[in-house]
Design a protein around this motif. Structure first.
Motif, PDB file in Angstrom:
ATOM      1  N   LYS A 197      39.204 -47.046  -4.654  1.00  0.00           N
ATOM      2  CA  LYS A 197      37.788 -47.322  -4.426  1.00  0.00           C
ATOM      3  C   LYS A 197      37.575 -48.752  -3.941  1.00  0.00           C
ATOM      4  N   PRO A 198      36.633 -48.966  -3.033  1.00  0.00           N
ATOM      5  CA  PRO A 198      36.338 -50.331  -2.586  1.00  0.00           C
ATOM      6  C   PRO A 198      35.980 -51.231  -3.769  1.00  0.00           C
ATOM      7  N   GLY A 199      36.563 -52.390  -3.824  1.00  0.00           N
ATOM      8  CA  GLY A 199      36.287 -53.328  -4.903  1.00  0.00           C
ATOM      9  C   GLY A 199      37.167 -53.175  -6.120  1.00  0.00           C
ATOM     10  N   ALA A 200      38.044 -52.152  -6.138  1.00  0.00           N
ATOM     11  CA  ALA A 200      38.928 -51.959  -7.286  1.00  0.00           C
ATOM     12  C   ALA A 200      39.983 -53.072  -7.325  1.00  0.00           C
ATOM     13  N   PRO A 201      40.461 -53.439  -8.512  1.00  0.00           N
ATOM     14  CA  PRO A 201      41.512 -54.455  -8.609  1.00  0.00           C
ATOM     15  C   PRO A 201      42.742 -54.027  -7.813  1.00  0.00           C
ATOM     16  N   PRO A 202      43.323 -54.910  -7.021  1.00  0.00           N
ATOM     17  CA  PRO A 202      44.494 -54.559  -6.209  1.00  0.00           C
ATOM     18  C   PRO A 202      45.714 -54.246  -7.075  1.00  0.00           C
ATOM     19  N   VAL A 203      46.320 -53.085  -6.842  1.00  0.00           N
ATOM     20  CA  VAL A 203      47.511 -52.671  -7.593  1.00  0.00           C
ATOM     21  C   VAL A 203      48.536 -52.095  -6.629  1.00  0.00           C
ATOM     22  N   PHE A 204      49.765 -51.961  -7.108  1.00  0.00           N
ATOM     23  CA  PHE A 204      50.806 -51.351  -6.286  1.00  0.00           C
ATOM     24  C   PHE A 204      51.884 -50.732  -7.173  1.00  0.00           C
ATOM     25  N   VAL A 205      52.666 -49.840  -6.567  1.00  0.00           N
ATOM     26  CA  VAL A 205      53.772 -49.157  -7.229  1.00  0.00           C
ATOM     27  C   VAL A 205      55.025 -49.423  -6.410  1.00  0.00           C
ATOM     28  N   ILE A 206      56.156 -49.626  -7.072  1.00  0.00           N
ATOM     29  CA  ILE A 206      57.383 -49.941  -6.351  1.00  0.00           C
ATOM     30  C   ILE A 206      58.433 -48.842  -6.518  1.00  0.00           C
ATOM     31  N   SER A 207      59.402 -48.863  -5.610  1.00  0.00           N
ATOM     32  CA  SER A 207      60.516 -47.924  -5.676  1.00  0.00           C
ATOM     33  C   SER A 207      61.557 -48.405  -6.682  1.00  0.00           C
ATOM     34  N   TYR A 208      62.420 -47.485  -7.061  1.00  0.00           N
ATOM     35  CA  TYR A 208      63.531 -47.832  -7.959  1.00  0.00           C
ATOM     36  C   TYR A 208      64.432 -48.872  -7.303  1.00  0.00           C
TER      37      TYR A 208
ATOM     38  N   ASN B 292      59.964 -54.673 -18.657  1.00  0.00           N
ATOM     39  CA  ASN B 292      58.744 -55.385 -19.040  1.00  0.00           C
ATOM     40  C   ASN B 292      57.972 -55.908 -17.835  1.00  0.00           C
ATOM     41  N   ILE B 293      58.324 -55.453 -16.665  1.00  0.00           N
ATOM     42  CA  ILE B 293      57.693 -55.969 -15.452  1.00  0.00           C
ATOM     43  C   ILE B 293      56.291 -55.410 -15.228  1.00  0.00           C
ATOM     44  N   LEU B 294      55.972 -54.283 -15.852  1.00  0.00           N
ATOM     45  CA  LEU B 294      54.658 -53.666 -15.664  1.00  0.00           C
ATOM     46  C   LEU B 294      53.543 -54.613 -16.096  1.00  0.00           C
ATOM     47  N   GLY B 295      52.490 -54.644 -15.299  1.00  0.00           N
ATOM     48  CA  GLY B 295      51.354 -55.501 -15.606  1.00  0.00           C
ATOM     49  C   GLY B 295      51.465 -56.902 -15.037  1.00  0.00           C
ATOM     50  N   SER B 296      52.621 -57.232 -14.461  1.00  0.00           N
ATOM     51  CA  SER B 296      52.777 -58.553 -13.861  1.00  0.00           C
ATOM     52  C   SER B 296      52.066 -58.596 -12.512  1.00  0.00           C
ATOM     53  N   THR B 297      51.654 -59.771 -12.101  1.00  0.00           N
ATOM     54  CA  THR B 297      50.947 -59.928 -10.833  1.00  0.00           C
ATOM     55  C   THR B 297      51.838 -60.637  -9.821  1.00  0.00           C
ATOM     56  N   HIS B 298      51.685 -60.240  -8.553  1.00  0.00           N
ATOM     57  CA  HIS B 298      52.509 -60.768  -7.481  1.00  0.00           C
ATOM     58  C   HIS B 298      51.649 -60.915  -6.230  1.00  0.00           C
ATOM     59  N   THR B 299      52.100 -61.762  -5.322  1.00  0.00           N
ATOM     60  CA  THR B 299      51.362 -61.981  -4.081  1.00  0.00           C
ATOM     61  C   THR B 299      51.978 -61.163  -2.957  1.00  0.00           C
ATOM     62  N   LEU B 300      51.205 -60.186  -2.469  1.00  0.00           N
ATOM     63  CA  LEU B 300      51.622 -59.337  -1.367  1.00  0.00           C
ATOM     64  C   LEU B 300      50.637 -59.518  -0.226  1.00  0.00           C
ATOM     65  N   ASN B 301      51.148 -59.923   0.936  1.00  0.00           N
ATOM     66  CA  ASN B 301      50.273 -60.178   2.088  1.00  0.00           C
ATOM     67  C   ASN B 301      49.105 -61.091   1.713  1.00  0.00           C
ATOM     68  N   ALA B 302      49.440 -62.157   0.985  1.00  0.00           N
ATOM     69  CA  ALA B 302      48.483 -63.195   0.590  1.00  0.00           C
ATOM     70  C   ALA B 302      47.426 -62.705  -0.395  1.00  0.00           C
ATOM     71  N   THR B 303      47.638 -61.566  -1.032  1.00  0.00           N
ATOM     72  CA  THR B 303      46.695 -61.032  -2.017  1.00  0.00           C
ATOM     73  C   THR B 303      47.413 -60.825  -3.342  1.00  0.00           C
ATOM     74  N   ARG B 304      46.804 -61.273  -4.427  1.00  0.00           N
ATOM     75  CA  ARG B 304      47.377 -61.066  -5.755  1.00  0.00           C
ATOM     76  C   ARG B 304      47.160 -59.619  -6.179  1.00  0.00           C
ATOM     77  N   MET B 305      48.253 -58.974  -6.553  1.00  0.00           N
ATOM     78  CA  MET B 305      48.192 -57.564  -6.941  1.00  0.00           C
ATOM     79  C   MET B 305      48.972 -57.351  -8.224  1.00  0.00           C
ATOM     80  N   THR B 306      48.568 -56.321  -8.979  1.00  0.00           N
ATOM     81  CA  THR B 306      49.218 -56.001 -10.246  1.00  0.00           C
ATOM     82  C   THR B 306      50.158 -54.819 -10.076  1.00  0.00           C
ATOM     83  N   LEU B 307      51.369 -54.959 -10.586  1.00  0.00           N
ATOM     84  CA  LEU B 307      52.350 -53.882 -10.543  1.00  0.00           C
ATOM     85  C   LEU B 307      52.061 -52.896 -11.675  1.00  0.00           C
ATOM     86  N   VAL B 308      51.817 -51.639 -11.336  1.00  0.00           N
ATOM     87  CA  VAL B 308      51.429 -50.661 -12.363  1.00  0.00           C
ATOM     88  C   VAL B 308      52.443 -49.538 -12.552  1.00  0.00           C
ATOM     89  N   GLY B 309      53.427 -49.413 -11.650  1.00  0.00           N
ATOM     90  CA  GLY B 309      54.367 -48.312 -11.802  1.00  0.00           C
ATOM     91  C   GLY B 309      55.661 -48.517 -11.044  1.00  0.00           C
TER      92      GLY B 309
END
Length: 231
Positions: free
Chosen positions: A74-85, A97-114
């Motif tokens: 949804k527009p305005g939702a907190p930026p999140v992402f999922v990564i491969s094994y 324990n990496i879940l919930g950590s934030t990282h900068t992807l394409n100059a945007t802070r995003m939270t790793l959720v899966g």
């Protein structure tokens, strides 16, 4: 069977998904390069922005955490992402324990959720971000400039790729009239099954290994039944 096709235009994707009679489900995927900021610089990985129903459609749950959801797109939702094994192993050394950590992807802070399991290798992508596609608006997020949507659908039982193509061709007819750039007069829908498309070597090896395992189980079961009959 799942099929893959290229669709030009977000409105066409929405109509194909909502109006078709051939597919149980359908999701969209857009390729995007992702610059992942690290302490020692920036690495570029192969990413994809996807409609969140991709994870449910493919039926493979995350190894850790959760998949992307409709709310994430949804527009305005907190930026999140999922990564491969593979990326989890390369960047985070399989840290649980990496879940919930934030990282900068394409100059945007995003939270790793899966984190997805090794067998989840569609498109051989390193990570996935949420994609919002509506009839009037295509909101793929920063870094996407293409209007080309890779569309994947799960065919209903008994429906052939040729029948599905004819179904989508009817839906595309109005676009051929109104949008001759993306849908010229000679435009034709072609539906390809996954097993007719090239797949990554590791993924193909996994399929053959799975097939071999199932075959061995069948042989063992038949052998047991034969022994029972002899007894």
């Amino acid at each position: 069977r799942r099929i893959g096709a290229t669709v030009e235009g977000h409105a066409a994707f929405v109509d194909f998904k909502e109006q078709n009679h051939s597919f149980e489900d359908m999701f969209g995927l857009v390729y995007r390069g992702v610059h992942f900021a690290r302490s020692n610089g920036t690495e570029e990985f192969t990413g994809a922005s996807v409609t969140p129903d991709m994870f449910e459609s493919l039926g493979i749950p995350p190894l850790l955490g959760r998949p992307l959801t409709d709310q994430d797109a949804k527009p305005g939702a907190p930026p999140v992402f999922v990564i491969s094994y593979r990326l989890w192993t390369k960047l985070f050394h399989r840290d649980p324990n990496i879940l919930g950590s934030t990282h900068t992807l394409n100059a945007t802070r995003m939270t790793l959720v899966g984190v997805m399991p090794p067998r989840f290798q569609i498109g051989d992508f390193d990570l996935w971000l949420p994609l919002d596609i509506t009839r009037d608006t295509f909101v793929p997020g920063a870094g996407i400039v293409s209007n080309e949507i890779w569309t994947v659908g799960h065919l209903k039982p008994g429906v052939s790729p040729e029948t599905a193509a004819a179904d989508l061709q009817l839906i595309a007819a109005p676009f051929q009239k109104d949008d001759p750039i993306y849908f010229p007069p000679h435009f034709r829908i072609v539906v390809n099954t996954f097993n007719s498309q090239p797949v990554g070597r590791d993924f193909k090896f996994g399929l053959f290994a799975l097939m071999a395992g199932v075959t061995m189980l069948l042989v063992i079961a038949c052998s047991n039944v034969a022994n029972l009959l002899l007894a």
